[in-house]
Design an enzyme around this catalytic site. Structure first.
Site, PDB file in Angstrom:
ATOM      1  N   ASN A   9      -6.107  11.009  -3.742  1.00  0.00           N
ATOM      2  CA  ASN A   9      -6.025  10.132  -4.914  1.00  0.00           C
ATOM      3  C   ASN A   9      -7.386   9.451  -5.072  1.00  0.00           C
ATOM      4  O   ASN A   9      -7.697   8.523  -4.339  1.00  0.00           O
ATOM      5  CB  ASN A   9      -4.903   9.114  -4.670  1.00  0.00           C
ATOM      6  CG  ASN A   9      -4.855   8.024  -5.733  1.00  0.00           C
ATOM      7  OD1 ASN A   9      -5.481   8.144  -6.780  1.00  0.00           O
ATOM      8  ND2 ASN A   9      -4.106   6.969  -5.450  1.00  0.00           N
ATOM      9  N   LYS A  11      -8.425   7.619  -7.395  1.00  0.00           N
ATOM     10  CA  LYS A  11      -8.366   6.329  -8.113  1.00  0.00           C
ATOM     11  C   LYS A  11      -9.452   6.295  -9.192  1.00  0.00           C
ATOM     12  O   LYS A  11      -9.788   7.333  -9.738  1.00  0.00           O
ATOM     13  CB  LYS A  11      -8.457   5.168  -7.120  1.00  0.00           C
ATOM     14  CG  LYS A  11      -7.445   5.341  -5.975  1.00  0.00           C
ATOM     15  CD  LYS A  11      -7.268   4.124  -5.135  1.00  0.00           C
ATOM     16  CE  LYS A  11      -6.248   4.431  -4.050  1.00  0.00           C
ATOM     17  NZ  LYS A  11      -5.899   3.271  -3.251  1.00  0.00           N
ATOM     18  N   GLU A  96      -0.678   0.321  -7.036  1.00  0.00           N
ATOM     19  CA  GLU A  96      -1.679  -0.359  -7.880  1.00  0.00           C
ATOM     20  C   GLU A  96      -1.213  -0.416  -9.325  1.00  0.00           C
ATOM     21  O   GLU A  96      -1.502  -1.368 -10.050  1.00  0.00           O
ATOM     22  CB  GLU A  96      -3.044   0.350  -7.738  1.00  0.00           C
ATOM     23  CG  GLU A  96      -3.683   0.023  -6.394  1.00  0.00           C
ATOM     24  CD  GLU A  96      -4.560   1.116  -5.819  1.00  0.00           C
ATOM     25  OE1 GLU A  96      -4.936   2.047  -6.550  1.00  0.00           O
ATOM     26  OE2 GLU A  96      -4.869   1.035  -4.615  1.00  0.00           O
ATOM     27  N   GLU A 166       3.983   4.420   0.991  1.00  0.00           N
ATOM     28  CA  GLU A 166       2.705   3.745   1.197  1.00  0.00           C
ATOM     29  C   GLU A 166       2.936   2.244   1.307  1.00  0.00           C
ATOM     30  O   GLU A 166       3.102   1.565   0.292  1.00  0.00           O
ATOM     31  CB  GLU A 166       1.775   3.998   0.004  1.00  0.00           C
ATOM     32  CG  GLU A 166       1.536   5.458  -0.296  1.00  0.00           C
ATOM     33  CD  GLU A 166       0.295   5.652  -1.158  1.00  0.00           C
ATOM     34  OE1 GLU A 166      -0.640   6.278  -0.665  1.00  0.00           O
ATOM     35  OE2 GLU A 166       0.260   5.152  -2.293  1.00  0.00           O
ATOM     36  N   GLY A 172      -6.110   0.840   1.366  1.00  0.00           N
ATOM     37  CA  GLY A 172      -7.491   0.425   1.143  1.00  0.00           C
ATOM     38  C   GLY A 172      -7.935  -0.721   2.048  1.00  0.00           C
ATOM     39  O   GLY A 172      -8.996  -1.293   1.839  1.00  0.00           O
TER      40      GLY A 172
HETATM   41  P1  PGA Z   1      -6.241   4.479   0.920  1.00  0.00           P
HETATM   42  O1  PGA Z   1      -5.316   4.640  -0.393  1.00  0.00           O
HETATM   43  O2  PGA Z   1      -6.185   5.802   1.653  1.00  0.00           O
HETATM   44  O3  PGA Z   1      -7.612   4.176   0.391  1.00  0.00           O
HETATM   45  O4  PGA Z   1      -5.662   3.387   1.733  1.00  0.00           O
HETATM   46  C1  PGA Z   1      -4.123   5.357  -0.359  1.00  0.00           C
HETATM   47  C2  PGA Z   1      -3.458   5.326  -1.715  1.00  0.00           C
HETATM   48  O5  PGA Z   1      -3.531   4.301  -2.405  1.00  0.00           O
HETATM   49  O6  PGA Z   1      -2.857   6.320  -2.150  1.00  0.00           O
END
Ligand code: PGA
Length: 253
Positions: A9, A11, A96, A166, A172
């Site tokens: 992902n 983002k 998010e 998650e 993050g």
């Molecule tokens: P991250 O994000 O690996 O940067 O923690 C995972 C996600 O939001 O799918």
């Protein structure tokens, strides 16, 4: 046996030019990991160019969000018809989106139905916030997200979908959940609730991913867990070598 599944992902990262470079960088390595389903989810603006680069490979392409209507006066939205020109997958209900854009379980449910109606495979995200976790409400929240988010979905469609657990506090932050704890929640809450809706047989076939600060150094610890079938990777999916290594870690667990 559930085939391992690793999705990146991206983002809101990478311009078209940067996306092209990143995909070119990871493609040779990714292509060798054929026993794992691999999916890239770049921003909308790069879907077209990345779909061209992935043509003829077995690597899938996904969008990060989608609206449920097919067309109309919905400024700024992107419809299933537009997504399916390029993609086989779509991420829905990411935390998010829930946090910053007010997405609800009901909205996720509408999007999910629209995805199935257009033969897109949804990667449905669920997970509790830090506050919910600390209040001991993880089970309640995750159960609600599963029951409401997946309401009215038929068994055939359910079998094809991918679920990503998650914990929001692990996204993050560099602070991943413990693999054992994630496995426990996925088995005793997520899959159990899937079984309550769709039956044990279907629930046993649905791939459930862990997401939240997965990187090449910790991926294997998640993948060896019996209930974890892969990962939804954010930050680490923007580094070609990291994402290839994570995909490799999903082989033979
Ligand atoms: P991250 O994000 O690996 O940067 O923690 C995972 C996600 O939001 O799918």
């Amino acid at each position: 046996m559930r085939k391992p599944f690793v999705a990146g992902n991206w983002k809101m990262n990478r311009t078209v030019e940067q996306a092209t470079l990143l995909v070119a960088d990871m493609l040779p390595g990714l292509q060798t990991v054929s026993s794992v389903d691999r999916v890239l989810c770049p921003p909308f603006t790069s879907l077209m160019v990345v779909s061209g680069m992935l043509a003829g490979t077995e690597i899938g392409l996904g969008a990060q969000n989608m609206y449920w209507e097919e067309q109309g006066a919905y400024t700024g939205e992107v419809s299933p018809l537009m997504i399916k020109e390029f993609c086989q997958y779509v991420i829905l209900g990411h935390s998010e989106r829930r946090k910053y854009y007010g997405e609800t379980d009901e909205g996720v449910n509408w999007k999910l139905k629209a995805a199935f109606a257009h033969n897109l495979i949804p990667i449905v995200c669920i997970g509790e916030t830090l506050e919910e976790n600390e209040d001991g409400r993880t089970a309640d929240v995750v159960q609600r997200q599963v029951l409401k988010g997946l309401e009215g979905i038929n068994k055939t469609n359910a079998e094809a979908m991918v679920v990503a657990y998650e914990p929001v506090w692990a996204i993050g932050t560099g602070r991943s959940a413990s693999p054992e704890a994630a496995n426990e929640i996925i088995g005793s809450i997520v899959r159990k609730n899937l079984a309550a809706i769709f039956g044990e047989d279907i629930a046993a076939k649905i791939r459930i991913l862990y997401g939240g600060s997965v990187k090449s150094s910790n991926a294997k610890n998640f993948f060896v867990q019996s209930e974890i079938d892969g990962a939804l990777v954010g930050g680490a999916s923007l580094k070609a070598a990291e994402f290839v290594k994570i995909s490799e870690a999903a082989v033979d667990n």
